[in-house]
Design a protein around this motif. Structure first.
Motif, short mmCIF file in Angstrom:
data_model
loop_
_atom_site.label_atom_id
_atom_site.label_comp_id
_atom_site.label_asym_id
_atom_site.label_seq_id
_atom_site.Cartn_x
_atom_site.Cartn_y
_atom_site.Cartn_z
N LYS A 1 24.09 70.91 -65.06
CA LYS A 1 25.43 70.97 -65.62
C LYS A 1 26.44 71.32 -64.54
N THR A 2 27.55 70.60 -64.51
CA THR A 2 28.63 70.86 -63.58
C THR A 2 29.92 71.07 -64.38
N LYS A 3 31.00 71.38 -63.67
CA LYS A 3 32.27 71.58 -64.37
C LYS A 3 32.79 70.28 -64.98
N ASP A 4 32.31 69.14 -64.48
CA ASP A 4 32.76 67.84 -64.98
C ASP A 4 31.78 67.20 -65.94
N GLY A 5 30.70 67.89 -66.27
CA GLY A 5 29.71 67.31 -67.17
C GLY A 5 28.30 67.51 -66.62
N TRP A 6 27.51 66.44 -66.63
CA TRP A 6 26.13 66.51 -66.18
C TRP A 6 25.93 65.57 -64.99
N SER A 7 25.21 66.05 -64.00
CA SER A 7 25.00 65.27 -62.78
C SER A 7 24.08 64.08 -63.04
N SER A 8 24.10 63.14 -62.12
CA SER A 8 23.19 62.01 -62.17
C SER A 8 21.76 62.51 -62.11
N GLY A 9 20.87 61.90 -62.88
CA GLY A 9 19.49 62.35 -62.96
C GLY A 9 18.74 62.19 -61.64
N VAL A 10 17.92 63.18 -61.34
CA VAL A 10 17.08 63.16 -60.13
C VAL A 10 15.62 63.17 -60.56
N GLU A 11 14.82 62.31 -59.99
CA GLU A 11 13.40 62.23 -60.33
C GLU A 11 12.68 63.52 -59.93
N VAL A 12 11.82 64.01 -60.82
CA VAL A 12 11.01 65.19 -60.53
C VAL A 12 9.73 64.69 -59.87
N SER A 13 9.83 64.36 -58.58
CA SER A 13 8.77 63.64 -57.89
C SER A 13 7.47 64.43 -57.79
N GLN A 14 7.55 65.76 -57.74
CA GLN A 14 6.33 66.56 -57.63
C GLN A 14 5.46 66.48 -58.88
N LEU A 15 6.06 66.16 -60.01
CA LEU A 15 5.30 66.09 -61.27
C LEU A 15 4.93 64.66 -61.64
N ASN A 16 5.69 63.67 -61.19
CA ASN A 16 5.46 62.30 -61.61
C ASN A 16 4.23 61.72 -60.93
N SER A 17 3.56 60.81 -61.65
CA SER A 17 2.36 60.16 -61.15
C SER A 17 2.59 58.65 -61.07
N GLN A 18 1.53 57.90 -60.81
CA GLN A 18 1.62 56.44 -60.79
C GLN A 18 1.36 55.86 -62.17
N TYR A 19 1.55 56.71 -63.19
CA TYR A 19 1.37 56.30 -64.58
C TYR A 19 2.56 56.79 -65.38
N ASP A 20 2.49 56.69 -66.71
CA ASP A 20 3.61 57.11 -67.55
C ASP A 20 3.65 58.63 -67.67
N ASP A 21 4.78 59.22 -67.33
CA ASP A 21 5.03 60.65 -67.50
C ASP A 21 6.25 60.80 -68.40
N GLN A 22 6.08 61.51 -69.51
CA GLN A 22 7.10 61.49 -70.56
C GLN A 22 7.24 62.86 -71.22
N SER A 23 8.24 62.96 -72.10
CA SER A 23 8.41 64.06 -73.05
C SER A 23 8.30 65.44 -72.42
N PRO A 24 9.14 65.79 -71.45
CA PRO A 24 9.05 67.12 -70.86
C PRO A 24 9.55 68.21 -71.81
N PHE A 25 8.89 69.36 -71.79
CA PHE A 25 9.43 70.56 -72.41
C PHE A 25 9.50 71.63 -71.33
N ILE A 26 10.71 72.04 -71.00
CA ILE A 26 10.90 73.01 -69.93
C ILE A 26 10.86 74.42 -70.51
N ILE A 27 10.10 75.30 -69.89
CA ILE A 27 9.90 76.66 -70.38
C ILE A 27 10.82 77.61 -69.64
N GLU A 28 11.62 78.35 -70.43
CA GLU A 28 12.64 79.24 -69.90
C GLU A 28 13.51 78.47 -68.89
#
Length: 426
Positions: A86-113
């Motif tokens: 979140k920024t003062k102008d809204g929400w930033s452009s999405g950045v890939e979470v490369s450390q978690l993504n695989s060479q398959y489908d990665d979906q439905s994240p639930f972020i804890i705290e």
């Protein structure tokens, strides 16, 4: 792994009695009562987060400043996890979470705290395999868990067989020691149902399919809880809605039973599809995903309540969403929007006069808090007067730390105690 989920990241939701009452709900009806419909405005999320591709499966950090979701970009054959801040102008452009993504489908994240850990769905190597009727080997999508340590994400670990099966598991939502998620047979998304598993004594219990009024013979997906734990939200394509998937809610009563399922109404639900209703930290606004037309792409929308209509109805409201610089009565820029809506309201209701009262949290010297709260109420009045509202329509007061909503000192109660009250003067 599971013990970390339970001990480090638990939330105080009143769910225990609910689990004991699942099987007594058969026969509850679905209600579309207009007085229960959400009232406010809906608009695409501000900033650069939405694109011409899918933004779906959202999860908001505890502080409301980071949004996780998944998308399939043009340069990828698979869906990946993304995050936006979140920024003062809204929400930033999405950045890939490369450390978690695989060479398959990665979906439905639930972020804890605030990004301490994550649960997400993936069909990566290590997911449960099974034999299809054709004789070929199929791979399920399972739920995985990872913690954030020393600036990076640990290797994701698959949750045990009490949760994961050869079916598809996705849309996790963790509430204390209870994990809500969606499950459906491989390739049969129309048979989606919402399940729940309890973490107890060091292990996950066998997942249970929730009964009516949550699940029906139609599709139900993406359960979430309100910030105050009083409501369970989910999406369903059951009859009586406004489009395909609509967002519904049930009230979790004190005795553990559920109210009938209520459609959130035509402000939020459209002729298209809606899912993943996530409340903001103050519990008043919400984010959700909307697909306008079949064959299109999901975007993320924001639902904003009309605070000032609530003021007109109840004669008094208390807002945590007007923020000041720490130890100061200078209004933060992020609060200008809500005050500007008050200006519009006052211009439309010329006979209304307001009392503005400031409150602080319990930290610091009581005398200093009293002066600070009075100055903050005065600053709000000054802002409104500069916008053209007559000074004679306001009176101000400050209570300092003398009238807390909660007597405790912690980040959550501090936020609720730091508030500005508006009362209509008769």
């Amino acid at each position: 792994m599971a013990s970390k989920t339970h001990t480090q990241f638990s939330r105080s939701f009143k769910i225990v009695s609910v689990l004991l009452c699942y099987f007594i709900f058969a026969g509850f009806s679905v209600s579309g009562a207009e007085d229960s419909a959400a009232k406010g405005k809906v608009a695409p999320l501000k900033g650069e987060i939405n694109t011409s591709l899918n933004e779906f499966g959202i999860s908001l950090s505890e502080d409301g400043n980071t949004l996780y979701y998944y998308s399939k970009r043009k340069n990828s054959n698979y869906s990946d996890l993304f995050k936006s801040v979140k920024t003062k102008d809204g929400w930033s452009s999405g950045v890939e979470v490369s450390q978690l993504n695989s060479q398959y489908d990665d979906q439905s994240p639930f972020i804890i705290e605030n990004e301490k850990a994550i649960i997400f769905s993936s069909n990566r190597d290590g997911s449960i395999e099974f034999k299809l009727s054709s004789g070929k080997i199929g791979v399920s999508r399972d739920l995985y868990f990872s913690t954030f340590k020393d600036g990076s994400w640990d290797k994701a670990t698959r949750l045990p067989q009490e949760v994961n099966t050869p079916a598809i598991e996705e849309n996790p939502f963790l509430a204390g020691s209870y994990l809500f998620f969606t499950r459906y047979p491989f390739g049969k998304v129309a048979e989606s149902d919402i399940y729940i598993s309890e973490y107890k004594d060091g292990s996950w219990g066998k997942a249970i399919r929730m009964e009516s009024p949550i699940n029906t013979e139609h599709a139900e997906i993406a359960a979430t809880l309100s910030r105050d734990s009083k409501y369970l939200y989910f999406s369903s394509n059951r009859p009586g809605g406004y489009g395909g998937l609509d967002i519904y809610k049930v009230e979790i009563k004190e005795d553990g039973t559920f109210s009938p399922a209520v459609n959130l109404g035509p402000v939020i639900n459209s002729p298209g599809d809606e899912a993943f209703y996530i409340e903001t930290p103050d519990g008043k606004n919400a984010y959700f995903c909307r697909l306008i037309k079949e064959g299109g792409n999901y975007d993320i929308y924001e639902f904003s309540v009309n605070e000032w209509e609530e003021l007109k109805k109840n004669k008094k409201i208390s807002l945590e969403s007007i923020h000041f610089r720490t130890g100061s009565f200078e209004i933060e820029e992020e609060s200008f929007e809500i005050l500007d809506r008050l200006v519009v309201f006052l211009n439309e209701n010329l006979s209304i006069k307001l009392k503005i009262t400031g409150h602080t949290d319990l930290h610091g010297d009581p005398n200093d808090n009293l002066e600070l709260s009075r100055n903050r109420a005065g600053a709000v009045k000054d802002y409104l007067v500069k916008k053209g509202i007559s000074t004679g329509r306001f009176s101000t007061d400050g209570k300092g730390s003398k009238e807390p909503i909660y007597p405790e000192k912690n980040p959550e109660t501090d936020r609720k105690n730091r508030r500005t009250e508006f009362q209509i003067l008769e």
